[in-house]
Design a protein around this motif. Structure first.
Motif, PDB file in Angstrom:
ATOM      1  N   VAL A 102      27.002  11.916 -11.540  1.00 59.58           N
ATOM      2  CA  VAL A 102      28.344  11.335 -11.620  1.00 59.58           C
ATOM      3  C   VAL A 102      29.367  12.425 -11.896  1.00 59.58           C
ATOM      4  N   LEU A 103      29.038  13.316 -12.855  1.00 57.85           N
ATOM      5  CA  LEU A 103      29.952  14.407 -13.193  1.00 57.85           C
ATOM      6  C   LEU A 103      30.179  15.317 -11.992  1.00 57.85           C
ATOM      7  N   ALA A 104      29.113  15.641 -11.264  1.00 55.26           N
ATOM      8  CA  ALA A 104      29.244  16.516 -10.092  1.00 55.26           C
ATOM      9  C   ALA A 104      30.124  15.863  -9.025  1.00 55.26           C
ATOM     10  N   ASP A 105      29.914  14.586  -8.765  1.00 51.29           N
ATOM     11  CA  ASP A 105      30.725  13.890  -7.763  1.00 51.29           C
ATOM     12  C   ASP A 105      32.167  13.744  -8.229  1.00 51.29           C
ATOM     13  N   PRO A 124      20.931   3.208 -13.681  1.00 49.29           N
ATOM     14  CA  PRO A 124      21.664   3.212 -14.953  1.00 49.29           C
ATOM     15  C   PRO A 124      22.522   4.463 -15.096  1.00 49.29           C
ATOM     16  N   PHE A 125      23.694   4.292 -15.679  1.00 52.02           N
ATOM     17  CA  PHE A 125      24.634   5.402 -15.826  1.00 52.02           C
ATOM     18  C   PHE A 125      23.992   6.591 -16.525  1.00 52.02           C
ATOM     19  N   GLU A 126      23.226   6.328 -17.565  1.00 48.98           N
ATOM     20  CA  GLU A 126      22.645   7.416 -18.355  1.00 48.98           C
ATOM     21  C   GLU A 126      21.705   8.282 -17.525  1.00 48.98           C
ATOM     22  N   HIS A 144      27.144   5.504  -4.397  1.00 52.61           N
ATOM     23  CA  HIS A 144      26.705   6.881  -4.623  1.00 52.61           C
ATOM     24  C   HIS A 144      25.553   6.959  -5.627  1.00 52.61           C
ATOM     25  N   PHE A 145      25.419   5.914  -6.448  1.00 48.61           N
ATOM     26  CA  PHE A 145      24.485   5.985  -7.567  1.00 48.61           C
ATOM     27  C   PHE A 145      23.598   4.747  -7.600  1.00 48.61           C
ATOM     28  N   ALA A 187      31.565   3.221 -11.803  1.00 46.50           N
ATOM     29  CA  ALA A 187      31.742   1.818 -11.410  1.00 46.50           C
ATOM     30  C   ALA A 187      32.477   1.689 -10.081  1.00 46.50           C
ATOM     31  N   ALA A 188      33.372   2.644  -9.795  1.00 46.32           N
ATOM     32  CA  ALA A 188      34.169   2.565  -8.567  1.00 46.32           C
ATOM     33  C   ALA A 188      33.411   3.067  -7.339  1.00 46.32           C
TER      34      ALA A 188
END
Length: 247
Positions: free
Chosen positions: A200-203, A192-194, A86-87, A81-82
């Motif tokens: 996200v984990l890598a970043d 979507p996050f999923e 990036h996504f 969310a922050a």
């Protein structure tokens, strides 16, 4: 001994003979005692190569430590969310352009401005003519990064600020001057996050590594009271260099 055998076998694809193994052991012992004697003599001091190698090994240890940290689902979602940029699926533009080549015209900028005044009302008129450009005159569903790669970051930033409808410009690129007509825009959309959880984990890990490394360096500088002296500050044009607190 096992390490020496494995290293030899990996390189030569066979086990070392008894004499070869004895030679490897002798070399290792000689290396160790010579390294210890060199330390006793202070030969490592003021040696740039040794200093950099030691710093590099410590840096690797700190980075490896960062990889052991496991985020919670909540932390990952907060990071997602922050950092929305990036996504997300980048927005795109479809547009037409008319190019004015400064190598072929006496005053390309002035001619582009004059053409804008004369043809701004003719949105659907294909008779607007300019100079030939390798990329062509029409672009469909182009994102800002791709446009920046073709014409430069300043050009892309200006064009992406235009709303559809009406000729705009002149916009300068590395090639010359352009009149631009944006015909369609698609907005940036979050993924979507999923679907981007791995990214996200890598970043998150990369950001955490940077944070831990920065904080560790602050602690080390404070531990050894490492700071610029007055002469160094003068050379850098700094009157005061406050210590940086860890985040």
């Amino acid at each position: 001994m096992r390490w020496l055998k494995q290293t030899w076998s990996t390189q030569w694809l066979r086990e070392p003979t008894a004499d070869e193994l004895k030679g490897l052991v002798d070399d290792l012992l000689n290396e160790k005692v010579m390294a210890r004697e060199a330390q006793e003599m202070g030969l490592e001091k003021d040696d740039t190569i040794i200093r950099r190698r030691l710093a590099q090994k410590l840096k690797f240890l700190v980075e490896d430590t960062a990889q052991l940290v496991q985020p919670t689902e909540v932390e990952l979602r907060q990071f997602y969310a922050a950092n929305p940029a990036h996504f997300e699926t980048p927005g795109t533009l479809s547009f037409r352009q008319v190019y004015f080549n400064p190598e072929h015209r006496k005053d390309a900028a002035a001619e582009a401005t004059a053409a804008l005044g004369a043809f701004a009302a003719k949105v659907g008129d294909d008779s607007i003519e300019g100079d030939r450009l390798l990329f062509g005159d029409s672009f469909a569903d182009t994102d800002e990064q791709a446009l920046s790669g073709m014409f430069g970051a300043d050009f892309a930033r200006q064009v992406f600020a235009f709303e559809p409808g009406g000729w705009r410009g002149p916009v300068k690129s590395g090639y010359g001057f352009h009149l631009v007509l944006v015909t369609q825009r698609t907005a940036t959309a979050p993924k979507p996050f999923e679907t981007v959880k791995d990214a996200v984990l890598a970043d998150w890990r990369s950001a955490k590594q940077t944070e831990l490394s920065r904080n560790y360096m602050v602690e080390l500088r404070n531990k050894y009271d490492a700071a610029l002296d007055a002469s160094a500050k003068a050379l850098l044009g700094q009157e005061n260099t406050p210590k940086v607190a860890a985040q």
